[in-house]
Design a protein around this motif. Structure first.
Motif, PDB file in Angstrom:
ATOM      1  N   PRO A  81       0.802  -1.032  -0.048  1.00 50.30           N
ATOM      2  CA  PRO A  81       0.017  -0.021   0.144  1.00 50.30           C
ATOM      3  C   PRO A  81       1.010   1.212   0.129  1.00 50.30           C
ATOM      4  N   PRO A  82       0.445   2.374  -0.334  1.00 45.27           N
ATOM      5  CA  PRO A  82       1.240   3.722  -0.672  1.00 45.27           C
ATOM      6  C   PRO A  82       1.851   3.898   0.861  1.00 45.27           C
ATOM      7  N   GLY A  83       3.098   4.080   0.742  1.00 46.86           N
ATOM      8  CA  GLY A  83       3.757   4.531   2.029  1.00 46.86           C
ATOM      9  C   GLY A  83       4.112   3.442   3.017  1.00 46.86           C
ATOM     10  N   TRP A  84       3.684   2.140   2.792  1.00 50.15           N
ATOM     11  CA  TRP A  84       3.801   1.185   3.611  1.00 50.15           C
ATOM     12  C   TRP A  84       5.203   0.446   3.745  1.00 50.15           C
ATOM     13  N   PHE A 131       6.816  -0.708  10.711  1.00 47.10           N
ATOM     14  CA  PHE A 131       6.841  -2.490  10.814  1.00 47.10           C
ATOM     15  C   PHE A 131       7.788  -2.912   9.916  1.00 47.10           C
ATOM     16  N   TRP A 132       7.769  -2.407   8.660  1.00 45.49           N
ATOM     17  CA  TRP A 132       8.537  -2.698   7.387  1.00 45.49           C
ATOM     18  C   TRP A 132       9.953  -2.497   7.594  1.00 45.49           C
ATOM     19  N   LEU A 133      10.362  -1.561   8.235  1.00 45.97           N
ATOM     20  CA  LEU A 133      11.717  -1.362   8.565  1.00 45.97           C
ATOM     21  C   LEU A 133      12.163  -2.173   9.685  1.00 45.97           C
ATOM     22  N   ARG A 134      11.524  -2.603  10.720  1.00 44.10           N
ATOM     23  CA  ARG A 134      11.754  -3.623  11.535  1.00 44.10           C
ATOM     24  C   ARG A 134      12.010  -4.948  11.054  1.00 44.10           C
TER      25      ARG A 134
END
Length: 361
Positions: free
Chosen positions: A329-332, A337-340
């Motif tokens: 999704p845009p910006g996800w 969460f994704w960086l972790r």
């Protein structure tokens, strides 16, 4: 075509109920769209016929990928019918691929190869065109990544080529059967293949390890996809092969014409079984490869790039199209969460990871 009832044990000419859907496909096209959505700029070179299917395929491509598509009058655009069972597994593919034989080097800009960070080819190209690409890539010192495409043609570059050309191929992404064909093309009758049940993960891993040890001196990186079981990675051993990228400043960090590394590492990365919302598995392998390559180009570590590929494959399972409308999704992708998650993927600490080190004889 997706079956709505059980697939017959033999093809008997009867009509069985199914559900049809049309989507753009082709390994090269799928990889180009996947990398475009996950990484960004991609130069996609391909052929279409002067027909309705060609127009449909062109319109289904993201506009930036259309600039190097050549239309051949009097030719049919390649197409195929895929039969998928009720579980979403691909059982049969019938393809009209005659136009691939007309894909000559004259349709490829040498400038594109010269300015590329990496050249990605699949096995559908004629062998003369493959030779030209490998020769040109070697001259301009650009690494080639090879997607074997299909078990019947996966060994094509190696059957009739010579090492000074094929050693520019730095990464390959076969499944188990395609890996067998590549080993066969290189070693012929000198290699005795294992007879294994692919449902037996441990036996399959042992067989894959043997094959990788037989050919890994040829490639910096081999990624073997094993469906729901996961992937096996063979990689040049350095200070820490997991915490290093393969690209820095958009340049491949290994010498593309000569590798002095003799130590290798083989790693099995199991995947989490996806049991819900599986629509089709036919695009998962291409999305994994697109995700893995995109991760490398983003200068993620090898381990992070595997995680990126797994995410892309899981998203592909949820759609009938070979490539999802979007992977995030845009910006996800910039979310905490994704960086972790990417931090977690930095090292091979994933549950179930198995590692083997060895030295090439």
């Amino acid at each position: 075509m997706s079956m709505k009832e059980d697939l017959p044990s033999t093809i008997d000419g009867a009509m069985y109920y199914g559900k049809s859907a049309q989507s753009a496909g082709g390994v090269g096209r799928n990889l180009a769209e996947s990398i475009y959505k996950l990484f960004g700029k991609v130069n996609f070179v391909s052929l279409i016929g002067d027909d309705i299917i060609g127009e449909i395929m062109l319109n289904l491509l993201p506009e930036p990928l259309r600039h190097n598509i050549v239309k051949l009058p009097g030719s049919r655009t390649s197409s195929c019918t895929v039969m998928v069972d009720k579980a979403g597994d691909c059982k049969l593919i019938l393809g009209d691929m005659e136009i691939h034989n007309k894909f000559h080097a004259e349709y490829i800009s040498r400038k594109l190869l010269h300015t590329a960070s990496v050249v990605i080819i699949d096995a559908n190209l004629p062998i003369d065109t493959i030779h030209w690409i490998l020769k040109t890539a070697r001259e301009v010192k650009v690494p080639v990544f090879y997607e074997p495409t299909d078990l019947r043609i996966s060994g094509k570059p190696f059957y009739s080529s010579v090492p000074h050309l094929t050693n520019i191929i730095r990464l390959i992404t076969p499944n188990y059967a395609e890996l067998q064909d590549i080993v066969r093309s290189e070693l012929g009758d000198h290699y005795e293949f294992d007879e294994v049940d692919l449902e037996n993960v441990e036996a399959t891993l042992e067989s894959v390890k043997r094959m990788l040890k037989a050919i890994s001196h040829m490639f910096d990186c081999i990624v073997v996809t094993l469906g729901q079981a996961g992937i096996v990675l063979s990689l040049n051993y350095s200070v820490n092969p997991f915490q290093q990228p393969l690209f820095i400043d958009q340049k491949y960090i290994f010498d593309p014409t000569e590798s002095t590394e003799t130590s290798k590492r083989i790693i099995f990365f199991p995947t989490r079984i996806v049991e819900k919302n599986v629509v089709s598995v036919s695009g998962a392998g291409d999305s994994f490869a697109g995700g893995f390559i995109s991760g490398l180009l983003k200068e993620y570590t090898v381990s992070q790039s595997i995680g990126y590929g797994f995410h892309a494959a899981r998203e592909a399972l949820k759609t009938e199209a070979a490539v999802p409308k979007e992977y995030f999704p845009p910006g996800w992708e910039d979310s905490d969460f994704w960086l972790r998650r990417m931090e977690y993927f930095k090292t091979p600490s994933w549950f179930g990871v198995k590692i083997w080190d060895y030295v090439i004889d």
